[in-house]
Design a protein around this motif. Sequence first.
Motif, PDB file in Angstrom:
ATOM      1  N   SER A  67      -4.053  -1.582   1.966  1.00 18.84           N
ATOM      2  CA  SER A  67      -2.702  -1.070   2.155  1.00 18.84           C
ATOM      3  C   SER A  67      -2.320  -0.229   0.947  1.00 18.84           C
ATOM      4  CB  SER A  67      -1.694  -2.221   2.277  1.00 18.84           C
ATOM      5  OG  SER A  67      -1.949  -3.003   3.404  1.00 18.84           O
ATOM      6  N   PRO A  68      -1.395   0.708   1.136  1.00 22.00           N
ATOM      7  CA  PRO A  68      -0.900   1.449  -0.025  1.00 22.00           C
ATOM      8  C   PRO A  68      -0.009   0.537  -0.863  1.00 22.00           C
ATOM      9  CG  PRO A  68       0.368   2.027   1.911  1.00 22.00           C
ATOM     10  CD  PRO A  68      -0.735   1.112   2.371  1.00 22.00           C
ATOM     11  N   THR A  69       0.152   0.888  -2.111  1.00 23.00           N
ATOM     12  CA  THR A  69       1.079   0.173  -2.984  1.00 23.00           C
ATOM     13  C   THR A  69       2.002   1.198  -3.636  1.00 23.00           C
ATOM     14  OG1 THR A  69      -0.303   0.335  -4.963  1.00 23.00           O
ATOM     15  CG2 THR A  69      -0.703  -1.549  -3.495  1.00 23.00           C
ATOM     16  N   ALA A  70       2.923   0.714  -4.425  1.00 24.16           N
ATOM     17  CA  ALA A  70       3.840   1.618  -5.130  1.00 24.16           C
ATOM     18  C   ALA A  70       3.083   2.513  -6.111  1.00 24.16           C
ATOM     19  CB  ALA A  70       4.901   0.816  -5.863  1.00 24.16           C
ATOM     20  N   THR A  71       1.921   2.060  -6.562  1.00 24.64           N
ATOM     21  CA  THR A  71       1.157   2.817  -7.556  1.00 24.64           C
ATOM     22  C   THR A  71      -0.110   3.460  -7.003  1.00 24.64           C
ATOM     23  OG1 THR A  71       0.012   0.785  -8.203  1.00 24.64           O
ATOM     24  CG2 THR A  71       1.992   1.385  -9.458  1.00 24.64           C
ATOM     25  N   LEU A  72      -0.431   3.201  -5.733  1.00 30.34           N
ATOM     26  CA  LEU A  72      -1.654   3.743  -5.141  1.00 30.34           C
ATOM     27  C   LEU A  72      -1.404   4.190  -3.708  1.00 30.34           C
ATOM     28  CD1 LEU A  72      -4.685   4.238  -5.704  1.00 30.34           C
ATOM     29  CD2 LEU A  72      -5.114   1.975  -4.726  1.00 30.34           C
ATOM     30  N   PRO A  73      -1.329   5.505  -3.480  1.00 27.25           N
ATOM     31  CA  PRO A  73      -1.105   6.017  -2.127  1.00 27.25           C
ATOM     32  C   PRO A  73      -2.261   5.657  -1.191  1.00 27.25           C
ATOM     33  CG  PRO A  73      -0.771   7.744  -3.772  1.00 27.25           C
ATOM     34  CD  PRO A  73      -1.399   6.567  -4.476  1.00 27.25           C
ATOM     35  N   LEU A  74      -1.960   5.600   0.104  1.00 25.78           N
ATOM     36  CA  LEU A  74      -2.950   5.195   1.096  1.00 25.78           C
ATOM     37  C   LEU A  74      -4.242   6.009   1.050  1.00 25.78           C
ATOM     38  CD1 LEU A  74      -3.667   3.255   3.354  1.00 25.78           C
ATOM     39  CD2 LEU A  74      -2.570   4.832   4.957  1.00 25.78           C
ATOM     40  N   PRO A  75      -4.200   7.347   0.998  1.00 24.79           N
ATOM     41  CA  PRO A  75      -5.473   8.085   0.992  1.00 24.79           C
ATOM     42  C   PRO A  75      -6.383   7.692  -0.174  1.00 24.79           C
ATOM     43  CG  PRO A  75      -3.668   9.581   1.452  1.00 24.79           C
ATOM     44  CD  PRO A  75      -3.045   8.258   1.049  1.00 24.79           C
ATOM     45  N   GLU A  76      -5.809   7.464  -1.333  1.00 24.88           N
ATOM     46  CA  GLU A  76      -6.605   7.060  -2.493  1.00 24.88           C
ATOM     47  C   GLU A  76      -7.126   5.640  -2.336  1.00 24.88           C
ATOM     48  OE1 GLU A  76      -4.490   7.859  -6.172  1.00 24.88           O
ATOM     49  OE2 GLU A  76      -3.652   9.666  -5.255  1.00 24.88           O
ATOM     50  N   ALA A  77      -6.320   4.760  -1.766  1.00 29.79           N
ATOM     51  CA  ALA A  77      -6.746   3.378  -1.539  1.00 29.79           C
ATOM     52  C   ALA A  77      -7.911   3.334  -0.556  1.00 29.79           C
ATOM     53  CB  ALA A  77      -5.576   2.537  -1.036  1.00 29.79           C
ATOM     54  N   VAL A  78      -7.816   4.102   0.521  1.00 27.71           N
ATOM     55  CA  VAL A  78      -8.886   4.140   1.526  1.00 27.71           C
ATOM     56  C   VAL A  78     -10.161   4.730   0.920  1.00 27.71           C
ATOM     57  CG1 VAL A  78      -9.612   5.185   3.708  1.00 27.71           C
ATOM     58  CG2 VAL A  78      -7.331   4.177   3.501  1.00 27.71           C
ATOM     59  N   ALA A  79     -10.032   5.790   0.150  1.00 26.23           N
ATOM     60  CA  ALA A  79     -11.206   6.398  -0.474  1.00 26.23           C
ATOM     61  C   ALA A  79     -11.899   5.410  -1.412  1.00 26.23           C
ATOM     62  CB  ALA A  79     -10.805   7.659  -1.240  1.00 26.23           C
ATOM     63  N   ALA A  80     -11.116   4.637  -2.150  1.00 28.15           N
ATOM     64  CA  ALA A  80     -11.690   3.644  -3.056  1.00 28.15           C
ATOM     65  C   ALA A  80     -12.412   2.548  -2.276  1.00 28.15           C
ATOM     66  CB  ALA A  80     -10.604   3.045  -3.943  1.00 28.15           C
ATOM     67  N   ALA A  81     -11.803   2.074  -1.210  1.00 31.38           N
ATOM     68  CA  ALA A  81     -12.424   1.028  -0.391  1.00 31.38           C
ATOM     69  C   ALA A  81     -13.690   1.539   0.285  1.00 31.38           C
ATOM     70  CB  ALA A  81     -11.438   0.498   0.647  1.00 31.38           C
ATOM     71  N   ALA A  82     -13.695   2.801   0.656  1.00 34.00           N
ATOM     72  CA  ALA A  82     -14.838   3.377   1.371  1.00 34.00           C
ATOM     73  C   ALA A  82     -16.107   3.394   0.533  1.00 34.00           C
ATOM     74  CB  ALA A  82     -14.506   4.796   1.838  1.00 34.00           C
ATOM     75  N   THR A  83     -15.984   3.254  -0.776  1.00 31.27           N
ATOM     76  CA  THR A  83     -17.180   3.239  -1.631  1.00 31.27           C
ATOM     77  C   THR A  83     -18.093   2.062  -1.336  1.00 31.27           C
ATOM     78  OG1 THR A  83     -16.110   2.003  -3.430  1.00 31.27           O
ATOM     79  CG2 THR A  83     -15.935   4.418  -3.500  1.00 31.27           C
ATOM     80  N   ALA A  84     -17.569   1.040  -0.647  1.00 35.57           N
ATOM     81  CA  ALA A  84     -18.360  -0.150  -0.346  1.00 35.57           C
ATOM     82  C   ALA A  84     -19.158  -0.024   0.946  1.00 35.57           C
ATOM     83  CB  ALA A  84     -17.462  -1.378  -0.283  1.00 35.57           C
ATOM     84  N   GLY A  85     -18.874   0.993   1.750  1.00 40.56           N
ATOM     85  CA  GLY A  85     -19.653   1.209   2.962  1.00 40.56           C
ATOM     86  C   GLY A  85     -19.398   0.224   4.094  1.00 40.56           C
ATOM     87  N   ARG A  86     -18.224  -0.367   4.124  1.00 43.70           N
ATOM     88  CA  ARG A  86     -17.862  -1.295   5.202  1.00 43.70           C
ATOM     89  C   ARG A  86     -16.727  -0.685   6.019  1.00 43.70           C
ATOM     90  NH1 ARG A  86     -22.005  -4.004   4.374  1.00 43.70           N
ATOM     91  NH2 ARG A  86     -22.009  -6.157   3.688  1.00 43.70           N
ATOM     92  N   PRO A  87     -16.559  -1.093   7.298  1.00 50.45           N
ATOM     93  CA  PRO A  87     -15.418  -0.623   8.072  1.00 50.45           C
ATOM     94  C   PRO A  87     -14.107  -0.998   7.375  1.00 50.45           C
ATOM     95  CG  PRO A  87     -17.000  -1.740   9.489  1.00 50.45           C
ATOM     96  CD  PRO A  87     -17.430  -1.980   8.070  1.00 50.45           C
ATOM     97  N   ILE A  88     -13.099  -0.136   7.558  1.00 45.39           N
ATOM     98  CA  ILE A  88     -11.815  -0.329   6.878  1.00 45.39           C
ATOM     99  C   ILE A  88     -10.695  -0.467   7.912  1.00 45.39           C
ATOM    100  CG2 ILE A  88     -10.111   0.725   5.335  1.00 45.39           C
ATOM    101  CD1 ILE A  88     -12.501   2.149   3.991  1.00 45.39           C
ATOM    102  N   VAL A  89      -9.859  -1.473   7.701  1.00 45.18           N
ATOM    103  CA  VAL A  89      -8.644  -1.684   8.485  1.00 45.18           C
ATOM    104  C   VAL A  89      -7.468  -1.304   7.598  1.00 45.18           C
ATOM    105  CG1 VAL A  89      -7.196  -3.377   9.667  1.00 45.18           C
ATOM    106  CG2 VAL A  89      -9.686  -3.587   9.769  1.00 45.18           C
ATOM    107  N   ILE A  90      -6.557  -0.508   8.143  1.00 45.84           N
ATOM    108  CA  ILE A  90      -5.382  -0.102   7.369  1.00 45.84           C
ATOM    109  C   ILE A  90      -4.174  -0.907   7.827  1.00 45.84           C
ATOM    110  CG2 ILE A  90      -3.829   1.791   6.830  1.00 45.84           C
ATOM    111  CD1 ILE A  90      -6.237   3.656   7.311  1.00 45.84           C
TER     112      ILE A  90
END
Length: 90
Positions: A67-90
């Motif tokens: 999820s996005p936070t006050a300090t991390l917008p959603l696109p950046e959060a998703v990009a960071a999570a995507a580094t693990a190579g697993r499906p992502i739920v928003i």
Amino acid sequence: MSGLTTLGVMGEAAELREDERARVLDTVLGEAAGTPVVVGVTGPVADVVAARSRSAADAGVAGLMVSPTATLPLPEAVAAAATAGRPIVI
């Protein structure tokens, strides 16, 4: 039951230390007995989300929840999570 989620954003997960998060995830994965587990990896900065995502992937989760936070917008959060190579739920 087709799956479980743990360490989401609506409970105490944000207050847990990383070692406590790891213990929760290990317990859930152990009890899930093969049921797919999606784990929350939301964090305050991209480096934290990426590290949590890679750790969770290494532990064997089926997917990541972010999820996005006050300090991390959603696109950046998703990009960071995507580094693990697993499906992502928003």
